[in-house]
Design a protein around this motif. Structure first.
Motif, short mmCIF file in Angstrom:
data_model
loop_
_atom_site.label_atom_id
_atom_site.label_comp_id
_atom_site.label_asym_id
_atom_site.label_seq_id
_atom_site.Cartn_x
_atom_site.Cartn_y
_atom_site.Cartn_z
N GLY A 56 1.18 -1.00 0.11
CA GLY A 56 0.11 -0.01 -0.06
C GLY A 56 0.35 1.06 0.20
N GLN A 57 1.66 1.32 0.89
CA GLN A 57 2.40 2.86 1.05
C GLN A 57 2.93 3.21 -0.08
OE1 GLN A 57 4.75 4.02 4.82
NE2 GLN A 57 4.39 5.22 4.63
N PRO A 58 4.01 1.75 -0.90
CA PRO A 58 5.25 2.54 -1.09
C PRO A 58 4.75 2.58 -2.99
CG PRO A 58 5.84 -0.21 -0.48
CD PRO A 58 4.40 0.17 -0.32
N ALA A 59 3.37 1.63 -2.93
CA ALA A 59 2.32 1.58 -4.21
C ALA A 59 1.41 3.50 -4.10
CB ALA A 59 1.19 0.64 -4.56
N VAL A 60 0.87 4.00 -2.77
CA VAL A 60 0.74 5.21 -3.64
C VAL A 60 1.94 6.38 -3.17
CG1 VAL A 60 -0.25 6.77 -1.43
CG2 VAL A 60 -1.27 4.68 -0.88
N ARG A 61 2.96 6.26 -3.10
CA ARG A 61 3.87 7.58 -2.82
C ARG A 61 4.13 6.96 -4.62
NH1 ARG A 61 8.45 9.07 -0.65
NH2 ARG A 61 10.19 9.45 -1.68
N ALA A 62 4.16 5.80 -5.53
CA ALA A 62 4.99 6.22 -6.52
C ALA A 62 3.31 6.60 -7.27
CB ALA A 62 4.42 4.66 -6.99
N VAL A 63 1.84 6.99 -6.61
CA VAL A 63 0.70 7.86 -8.12
C VAL A 63 1.28 9.35 -6.74
CG1 VAL A 63 -1.36 7.95 -7.41
CG2 VAL A 63 -0.75 5.81 -6.96
N LEU A 64 1.24 9.58 -5.73
CA LEU A 64 2.22 10.96 -5.70
C LEU A 64 2.94 11.17 -5.57
CD1 LEU A 64 0.80 10.89 -1.82
CD2 LEU A 64 -0.44 11.51 -4.02
N GLU A 65 4.02 10.67 -6.44
CA GLU A 65 5.10 11.04 -7.16
C GLU A 65 5.06 11.31 -8.59
OE1 GLU A 65 9.37 8.67 -5.06
OE2 GLU A 65 8.16 8.13 -6.77
N ARG A 66 4.22 10.56 -9.13
CA ARG A 66 3.41 10.60 -10.15
C ARG A 66 2.97 12.57 -10.33
NH1 ARG A 66 5.12 10.55 -15.73
NH2 ARG A 66 3.53 10.61 -17.12
N ALA A 67 2.55 12.49 -9.57
CA ALA A 67 0.96 13.48 -9.48
C ALA A 67 1.78 14.71 -9.58
CB ALA A 67 -0.40 12.84 -9.05
N VAL A 68 3.27 14.51 -8.25
CA VAL A 68 3.20 16.03 -7.88
C VAL A 68 4.89 16.45 -8.53
CG1 VAL A 68 1.95 16.41 -5.06
CG2 VAL A 68 5.15 15.19 -5.84
N SER A 69 4.67 15.66 -9.30
CA SER A 69 6.29 16.09 -10.16
C SER A 69 5.64 17.51 -11.39
CB SER A 69 6.80 14.85 -11.08
OG SER A 69 5.50 14.67 -12.41
N GLU A 70 4.43 17.17 -11.38
CA GLU A 70 4.37 18.47 -11.85
C GLU A 70 3.12 19.67 -11.31
OE1 GLU A 70 5.25 19.95 -15.26
OE2 GLU A 70 6.45 18.49 -15.60
N PRO A 71 3.51 20.58 -10.21
CA PRO A 71 2.62 21.15 -9.93
C PRO A 71 1.35 21.56 -10.13
CG PRO A 71 5.33 21.16 -8.19
CD PRO A 71 5.46 20.91 -10.08
N ILE A 119 3.01 11.76 2.38
CA ILE A 119 2.37 13.27 2.03
C ILE A 119 2.70 13.96 0.13
CG2 ILE A 119 2.63 16.51 2.52
CD1 ILE A 119 3.63 14.09 5.17
N GLY A 120 2.11 14.24 -0.56
CA GLY A 120 2.87 14.84 -1.54
C GLY A 120 2.53 16.14 -1.24
N ILE A 121 3.88 17.13 -2.09
CA ILE A 121 3.51 18.74 -1.90
C ILE A 121 3.44 19.10 -3.35
CG2 ILE A 121 3.95 20.73 -0.68
CD1 ILE A 121 4.24 18.90 1.28
N TYR A 122 2.25 19.96 -3.55
CA TYR A 122 2.09 20.46 -4.61
C TYR A 122 2.21 22.47 -4.85
CZ TYR A 122 -2.52 21.55 -3.15
OH TYR A 122 -3.70 22.27 -2.60
N THR A 123 2.19 22.75 -3.64
CA THR A 123 2.36 24.57 -3.67
C THR A 123 3.43 24.55 -1.97
OG1 THR A 123 1.68 26.27 -4.18
CG2 THR A 123 0.33 24.89 -3.18
N VAL A 151 7.61 14.38 -1.47
CA VAL A 151 6.78 13.11 -1.19
C VAL A 151 7.58 12.12 -0.31
CG1 VAL A 151 6.29 10.46 -1.21
CG2 VAL A 151 5.80 12.59 -3.19
N PHE A 152 6.87 12.36 0.99
CA PHE A 152 7.50 11.90 2.57
C PHE A 152 6.61 10.51 2.20
CE2 PHE A 152 7.80 13.07 6.94
CZ PHE A 152 9.16 12.63 6.96
N ASP A 153 7.67 9.52 3.47
CA ASP A 153 6.33 8.40 4.21
C ASP A 153 6.76 8.63 5.49
OD1 ASP A 153 8.17 6.74 1.62
OD2 ASP A 153 5.59 7.46 1.53
#
Length: 217
Positions: A56-71, A119-123, A151-153
């Motif tokens: 769960g957590q590694p997979a969520v991290r991968a999704v968030l990394e992709r999303a916040v790569s373009e804030p 946690i994924g920071i977008y701004t 992104v931070f776990d």
């Protein structure tokens, strides 16, 4: 670990948590910012699928990394932050997804979750202090300074406090591996650092009061 991570993430120690900060990004449909706008409903669905899997957590991290790569794509989809608060995107017994907006210069006292969190920071920026239990008090042990695209776990036994150190709203997607609103938890008084039951309404009041201070300026 990259030199950027070693310089900015931690002031002391934390090799286990530091290792958790490194993961491989995987493209997900809703989280793919290629078209200039993140589809928030699609992102939530991707996070739900990821969070409920065996990893769960590694997979969520991968999704968030992709999303916040373009804030900018996240901002286009979710909207510019307008109001500090805890905004629910999804809530279930086994997973909670929040859009957390921090008022300028606000501080949230030490608390735990009793579940993993990513946690994924977008701004903006979110500074986390990591604490450890020391009897009825807590001691600060390390810190992580998170800017947009990062992104931070947090593991399920983590204790942290949060500061928005910049004079504008900070926005972050927080994903929790459980029911954020119903799980009994603990917080520590900001002055005495003594333990007490976590009070969600008190936390919401901190957001409201911080927002009011911001709006009065």
């Amino acid at each position: 670990m990259s030199s950027r991570v070693s310089r900015r993430r931690f002031m002391a120690g934390g090799s286990g948590l530091a290792a958790s900060l490194i993961g491989s990004a995987r493209a997900q449909a809703g989280a793919n910012p290629a078209r200039g706008r993140v589809n928030v409903e699609g992102l939530v669905e991707d996070l739900k699928r990821a969070g409920k899997g065996a990893d769960g957590q590694p997979a969520v991290r991968a999704v968030l990394e992709r999303a916040v790569s373009e804030p900018g794509a996240v901002l286009a989809g979710i909207g510019e932050p307008r109001e500090a608060g805890i905004h629910t995107l999804y809530h279930a017994p086994d997973l909670t997804i929040l859009n957390v907006v921090w008022a300028p210069l606000m501080v949230l006292l030490p608390h735990n979750h009793k579940m993993w969190a990513t946690i994924g920071i977008y701004t903006g920026r979110e500074d986390n202090i990591l604490w450890r239990s020391a009897g009825p008090r807590v001691d600060a042990v390390r810190a992580a300074s998170l800017s947009e695209r990062e992104v931070f776990d947090l593991p399920d036994d983590a204790i942290h406090s949060v500061v928005n150190p910049v004079p504008r709203l900070t926005g972050a997607i927080h994903v929790y591996g459980g029911d954020f609103f119903a799980t009994p938890r603990t917080e520590w008084d900001s002055e005495t650092l003594h333990e007490r039951p976590f009070d969600l309404e008190r936390a919401r009041r901190v957001f409201r009061e911080a927002a009011q201070r911001f709006n009065c300026r």
